[in-house]
Design a protein around this motif. Structure first.
Motif, PDB file in Angstrom:
ATOM      1  N   ALA A  24     -21.597-101.895 102.298  1.00  0.00           N
ATOM      2  CA  ALA A  24     -21.586-102.812 103.437  1.00  0.00           C
ATOM      3  C   ALA A  24     -20.175-103.341 103.669  1.00  0.00           C
ATOM      4  CB  ALA A  24     -22.533-103.964 103.178  1.00  0.00           C
ATOM      5  N   PRO A  25     -19.707-103.332 104.909  1.00  0.00           N
ATOM      6  CA  PRO A  25     -18.363-103.853 105.192  1.00  0.00           C
ATOM      7  C   PRO A  25     -18.243-105.319 104.813  1.00  0.00           C
ATOM      8  CG  PRO A  25     -19.219-102.605 107.051  1.00  0.00           C
ATOM      9  CD  PRO A  25     -20.365-102.793 106.104  1.00  0.00           C
ATOM     10  N   SER A  26     -17.102-105.662 104.236  1.00  0.00           N
ATOM     11  CA  SER A  26     -16.793-107.050 103.907  1.00  0.00           C
ATOM     12  C   SER A  26     -15.594-107.499 104.728  1.00  0.00           C
ATOM     13  CB  SER A  26     -16.471-107.194 102.416  1.00  0.00           C
ATOM     14  OG  SER A  26     -17.591-106.854 101.618  1.00  0.00           O
ATOM     15  N   ASN A  27     -15.512-108.782 104.979  1.00  0.00           N
ATOM     16  CA  ASN A  27     -14.420-109.310 105.785  1.00  0.00           C
ATOM     17  C   ASN A  27     -13.071-109.083 105.105  1.00  0.00           C
ATOM     18  OD1 ASN A  27     -16.476-110.248 107.417  1.00  0.00           O
ATOM     19  ND2 ASN A  27     -16.388-112.333 106.611  1.00  0.00           N
ATOM     20  N   VAL A  28     -12.097-108.655 105.873  1.00  0.00           N
ATOM     21  CA  VAL A  28     -10.754-108.405 105.351  1.00  0.00           C
ATOM     22  C   VAL A  28     -10.097-109.722 104.962  1.00  0.00           C
ATOM     23  CG1 VAL A  28      -8.439-107.601 105.964  1.00  0.00           C
ATOM     24  CG2 VAL A  28     -10.456-106.275 106.633  1.00  0.00           C
ATOM     25  N   THR A  29      -9.442-109.744 103.815  1.00  0.00           N
ATOM     26  CA  THR A  29      -8.718-110.937 103.384  1.00  0.00           C
ATOM     27  C   THR A  29      -7.207-110.777 103.477  1.00  0.00           C
ATOM     28  OG1 THR A  29      -8.831-110.172 101.083  1.00  0.00           O
ATOM     29  CG2 THR A  29     -10.566-111.679 101.839  1.00  0.00           C
ATOM     30  N   ARG A  30      -6.704-109.544 103.362  1.00  0.00           N
ATOM     31  CA  ARG A  30      -5.254-109.330 103.517  1.00  0.00           C
ATOM     32  C   ARG A  30      -4.957-107.851 103.614  1.00  0.00           C
ATOM     33  NH1 ARG A  30      -1.590-108.852  98.179  1.00  0.00           N
ATOM     34  NH2 ARG A  30      -3.086-107.840  96.795  1.00  0.00           N
ATOM     35  N   VAL A  31      -3.772-107.548 104.126  1.00  0.00           N
ATOM     36  CA  VAL A  31      -3.235-106.187 104.090  1.00  0.00           C
ATOM     37  C   VAL A  31      -2.447-106.062 102.799  1.00  0.00           C
ATOM     38  CG1 VAL A  31      -1.737-104.500 105.215  1.00  0.00           C
ATOM     39  CG2 VAL A  31      -3.112-106.074 106.599  1.00  0.00           C
ATOM     40  N   ARG A  32      -2.934-105.233 101.888  1.00  0.00           N
ATOM     41  CA  ARG A  32      -2.278-105.095 100.584  1.00  0.00           C
ATOM     42  C   ARG A  32      -1.028-104.235 100.671  1.00  0.00           C
ATOM     43  NH1 ARG A  32      -6.200-103.025  98.190  1.00  0.00           N
ATOM     44  NH2 ARG A  32      -5.544-100.906  97.774  1.00  0.00           N
ATOM     45  N   GLU A  33      -1.156-103.063 101.252  1.00  0.00           N
ATOM     46  CA  GLU A  33      -0.021-102.144 101.416  1.00  0.00           C
ATOM     47  C   GLU A  33      -0.237-101.296 102.655  1.00  0.00           C
ATOM     48  OE1 GLU A  33       0.171 -99.722  97.929  1.00  0.00           O
ATOM     49  OE2 GLU A  33       1.297-101.192  96.755  1.00  0.00           O
TER      50      GLU A  33
END
Length: 297
Positions: free
Chosen positions: A180-189
């Protein structure tokens, strides 16, 4: 299933008062939510509103409104501006999501926009228009009382349409899926890697999401073709494919949570040109997803 028989006036007022007291805490929005409720009256629920409600609700129910009675809120915190609180009796149509027992007739409190063109009331959502209409409720069960529901927000009710139910069922299926998709928290790379041909290359954007899960976006460039991109909400790196459709859980998890720009240190492309291409591709993804306006959640 049959609707509950109308109660005598005295019993109805007693039930209204009891439910108003029991649900007061659940139906008292913070100031920000109050302003959001006013916007909802003017514009109706957005794609992001519906997905957010579907993610948070323990139960999603289709029901037909039988009666609407205004509740006296003189001793309570007032509803959102332009709204009033109502006690609703309804007939259960279907339990779209949830496992708790549910009665054939339902009772709940909801804040509705007040009648009058000055309030921008959504067609069909005024208290005088609701009886006989089908609605979708985003709620939590009341333990031991299968005929009572507690909405997860004061205005967590939308008008039912066949198309709305189809879209909502798709969101609910995605919610319980293995990946299940989860909300994005940050762009890691993110990095751009050129290919062997002129105009060929690939940008990979690695994301962190709620719950510590990984996700990734891949943008692929081929000579003479428009860039193509896709997303994966698993440990498997995304392949460029079809972007998520607006109003889906995948779309919501990206469009409503990707930052306007990634942190500069996240762009690890080897060259300045590569860094610029990765940033261009990131902006392209944001533009393709579109905005995420919210009025109810």
């Amino acid at each position: 299933m049959k609707a509950a028989l109308p109660m005598p006036a005295a019993r109805r007022l007693s039930a209204v008062s009891a439910m108003a007291a029991a649900a007061l805490l659940a139906l008292t929005p913070p100031p920000a939510a109050a302003q959001a409720g006013l916007s909802a009256a003017q514009a109706g629920p957005t794609d992001a509103d519906v997905v957010s409600l579907a993610k948070r609700a323990d139960m999603v129910v289709r029901a037909q409104v039988a009666g609407v009675t205004r509740v006296n809120t003189a001793s309570q915190r007032i509803p959102a501006p332009g709204h009033a609180r109502y006690y609703v009796e309804a007939t259960t149509g279907a339990l779209l999501f949830g496992a708790a027992p549910i009665g054939g007739s339902l009772r709940y409190l909801v804040d509705l926009p007040q009648d009058g063109p000055a309030n921008g009331v959504i067609t069909g959502m005024g208290p005088a228009e609701l009886p006989g209409r089908d609605v979708i409720l985003f709620a939590s069960p009341v333990p031991g009382r299968p005929e009572d529901l507690k909405l997860i927000a004061p205005t967590a009710q939308i008008l039912w349409t066949p198309d709305e139910e189809v879209r909502l069922r798709a969101v609910l299926r995605s919610r319980v899926a293995r990946n299940a998709p989860s909300n994005v928290t940050r762009v890691r790379e993110m990095l751009y890697v050129p290919g062997n041909l002129a105009g060929q290359g690939r940008t990979q954007i690695f994301l962190d999401t709620e719950g510590g899960r990984s996700a990734s976006i891949t943008v692929r460039h081929e000579p003479g073709q428009a860039p193509a991109w896709g997303v994966s909400f698993s440990a498997v790196v995304a392949t460029a494919g079809r972007p998520p459709a607006r109003g889906t859980l995948e779309w919501y998890s990206l469009a409503c949570f990707l930052p306007p720009a990634p942190a500069e240190r996240a762009n690890i492309s080897a060259t300045y040109e590569g860094k610029m291409q990765a940033l261009t591709d990131y902006r392209m993804v944001l533009a393709a997803l579109g905005s995420c306006p919210r009025t109810m959640s």
